[in-house]
Design a protein around this motif. Structure first.
Motif, PDB file in Angstrom:
ATOM      1  N   MET A   1      42.619  71.182  21.158  1.00 16.15           N
ATOM      2  CA  MET A   1      43.679  71.693  20.325  1.00 16.15           C
ATOM      3  C   MET A   1      43.245  73.018  19.699  1.00 16.15           C
ATOM      4  SD  MET A   1      45.786  69.723  17.370  1.00 16.15           S
ATOM      5  CE  MET A   1      44.714  69.822  15.965  1.00 16.15           C
ATOM      6  N   LYS A   2      44.152  73.987  19.685  1.00 14.36           N
ATOM      7  CA  LYS A   2      43.857  75.288  19.103  1.00 14.36           C
ATOM      8  C   LYS A   2      43.848  75.203  17.589  1.00 14.36           C
ATOM      9  CE  LYS A   2      45.989  78.003  22.732  1.00 14.36           C
ATOM     10  NZ  LYS A   2      47.009  78.966  23.061  1.00 14.36           N
ATOM     11  N   SER A   3      42.985  75.990  16.981  1.00 11.92           N
ATOM     12  CA  SER A   3      42.955  76.095  15.526  1.00 11.92           C
ATOM     13  C   SER A   3      44.138  76.928  15.052  1.00 11.92           C
ATOM     14  CB  SER A   3      41.668  76.778  15.071  1.00 11.92           C
ATOM     15  OG  SER A   3      40.553  76.009  15.398  1.00 11.92           O
ATOM     16  N   SER A   4      44.501  76.731  13.795  1.00 14.07           N
ATOM     17  CA  SER A   4      45.535  77.564  13.200  1.00 14.07           C
ATOM     18  C   SER A   4      45.024  78.100  11.877  1.00 14.07           C
ATOM     19  CB  SER A   4      46.824  76.767  13.004  1.00 14.07           C
ATOM     20  OG  SER A   4      46.609  75.706  12.092  1.00 14.07           O
ATOM     21  N   ILE A   5      45.532  79.271  11.504  1.00 15.17           N
ATOM     22  CA  ILE A   5      45.098  79.902  10.262  1.00 15.17           C
ATOM     23  C   ILE A   5      46.282  80.588   9.594  1.00 15.17           C
ATOM     24  CG2 ILE A   5      44.415  82.078  11.375  1.00 15.17           C
ATOM     25  CD1 ILE A   5      42.061  82.159   9.318  1.00 15.17           C
ATOM     26  N   THR A   6      46.280  80.539   8.274  1.00 12.40           N
ATOM     27  CA  THR A   6      47.205  81.320   7.469  1.00 12.40           C
ATOM     28  C   THR A   6      46.370  82.364   6.749  1.00 12.40           C
ATOM     29  OG1 THR A   6      48.710  79.458   7.147  1.00 12.40           O
ATOM     30  CG2 THR A   6      48.866  81.290   5.568  1.00 12.40           C
ATOM     31  N   ILE A   7      46.791  83.612   6.843  1.00 10.07           N
ATOM     32  CA  ILE A   7      46.065  84.696   6.194  1.00 10.07           C
ATOM     33  C   ILE A   7      46.981  85.374   5.190  1.00 10.07           C
ATOM     34  CG2 ILE A   7      44.882  86.903   6.504  1.00 10.07           C
ATOM     35  CD1 ILE A   7      44.091  85.920   9.297  1.00 10.07           C
ATOM     36  N   LEU A   8      46.516  85.441   3.969  1.00 13.51           N
ATOM     37  CA  LEU A   8      47.206  86.149   2.909  1.00 13.51           C
ATOM     38  C   LEU A   8      46.609  87.549   2.828  1.00 13.51           C
ATOM     39  CD1 LEU A   8      49.013  86.384   0.368  1.00 13.51           C
ATOM     40  CD2 LEU A   8      47.166  85.275  -0.916  1.00 13.51           C
ATOM     41  N   ILE A   9      47.416  88.546   3.128  1.00 11.20           N
ATOM     42  CA  ILE A   9      46.969  89.941   3.031  1.00 11.20           C
ATOM     43  C   ILE A   9      47.596  90.534   1.778  1.00 11.20           C
ATOM     44  CG2 ILE A   9      46.927  92.224   4.090  1.00 11.20           C
ATOM     45  CD1 ILE A   9      47.112  90.878   6.819  1.00 11.20           C
ATOM     46  N   ILE A  38      50.817  85.098   9.034  1.00 12.04           N
ATOM     47  CA  ILE A  38      50.346  86.147   8.141  1.00 12.04           C
ATOM     48  C   ILE A  38      51.335  86.268   6.982  1.00 12.04           C
ATOM     49  CG2 ILE A  38      49.752  88.592   7.889  1.00 12.04           C
ATOM     50  CD1 ILE A  38      47.937  87.331   9.914  1.00 12.04           C
ATOM     51  N   ILE A  39      50.812  86.243   5.786  1.00 11.31           N
ATOM     52  CA  ILE A  39      51.637  86.445   4.604  1.00 11.31           C
ATOM     53  C   ILE A  39      51.220  87.777   3.978  1.00 11.31           C
ATOM     54  CG2 ILE A  39      52.298  85.604   2.329  1.00 11.31           C
ATOM     55  CD1 ILE A  39      51.518  82.766   3.371  1.00 11.31           C
ATOM     56  N   PHE A  88      42.606  78.782   5.856  1.00 13.62           N
ATOM     57  CA  PHE A  88      43.311  79.726   4.999  1.00 13.62           C
ATOM     58  C   PHE A  88      42.331  80.804   4.584  1.00 13.62           C
ATOM     59  CE2 PHE A  88      44.549  81.008   0.617  1.00 13.62           C
ATOM     60  CZ  PHE A  88      45.764  81.597   0.929  1.00 13.62           C
ATOM     61  N   SER A  89      42.781  82.064   4.604  1.00 17.77           N
ATOM     62  CA  SER A  89      41.925  83.172   4.217  1.00 17.77           C
ATOM     63  C   SER A  89      42.725  84.196   3.420  1.00 17.77           C
ATOM     64  CB  SER A  89      41.340  83.852   5.468  1.00 17.77           C
ATOM     65  OG  SER A  89      40.511  84.925   5.102  1.00 17.77           O
ATOM     66  N   ILE A  90      42.055  84.870   2.519  1.00 13.39           N
ATOM     67  CA  ILE A  90      42.654  85.974   1.764  1.00 13.39           C
ATOM     68  C   ILE A  90      41.931  87.251   2.180  1.00 13.39           C
ATOM     69  CG2 ILE A  90      43.070  86.965  -0.511  1.00 13.39           C
ATOM     70  CD1 ILE A  90      42.922  84.126  -1.642  1.00 13.39           C
ATOM     71  N   MET A  91      42.706  88.265   2.519  1.00 10.73           N
ATOM     72  CA  MET A  91      42.125  89.543   2.914  1.00 10.73           C
ATOM     73  C   MET A  91      42.846  90.679   2.205  1.00 10.73           C
ATOM     74  SD  MET A  91      41.381  89.072   6.910  1.00 10.73           S
ATOM     75  CE  MET A  91      40.168  87.885   7.418  1.00 10.73           C
TER      76      MET A  91
END
Length: 107
Positions: A1-9, A38-39, A88-91
Motif C-alpha cells: 500500500m502506498k503511503s499518503s501525506i498531507t503537507i501544510l505549506i 497540499i494545504i 503530516f508535515s509543515i513546510m
C-alpha cells in the motif's frame, strides 16, 4: 500500500518563491509515488502570493487564508484535525530547500 501525506505549506508575501516551493514538493511526491494533499495557508499576505498559488495549483491542493498574520501555530491547529493521511508535515513557502532535498525527504 502506498503511503499518503498531507503537507501544510505556510506562506506570507512569498510571490517570488511559492510556486518554486509547491512545484518542487509536488514533483518529489510524484517521483516517489506518494499520495498527497497540499494545504496552502496564506498568513496575511499583502502581495499577490495568494492569487499566484490559486492560479498555479489545483489538483490535490486546498487553500486557506488569514487577512491578518496569525502564525504557524494557528495554521496548524486550524488544519490538523482534518488530516486523514499516514503522515503530516509543515513546510515554509519560502523555498529554503533545494529541489533535490525534497526528493531525499520523501524517498
Amino acid at each position: 500500500m502506498k503511503s499518503s501525506i498531507t503537507i501544510l505549506i505556510c506562506y506570507r508575501n512569498e510571490e517570488k518563491n511559492i510556486v518554486l516551493t509547491g512545484s518542487a514538493i509536488i514533483k518529489a511526491l510524484k517521483k516517489n509515488s506518494i499520495k498527497y494533499k497540499i494545504i496552502f495557508f496564506n498568513d496575511g499576505s499583502t502581495d499577490d502570493s495568494e492569487k499566484i498559488v490559486k492560479k498555479k495549483f489545483s489538483k490535490n491542493c486546498y487553500f486557506y487564508s488569514n487577512k491578518l498574520p496569525k502564525g504557524t501555530r494557528y495554521m496548524y491547529k486550524k488544519v490538523v484535525k482534518s488530516v486523514k493521511s499516514d503522515y503530516f508535515s509543515i513546510m515554509s513557502g519560502n523555498n529554503n530547500f533545494k529541489t533535490g532535498d525534497y526528493n531525499k525527504l520523501f524517498s
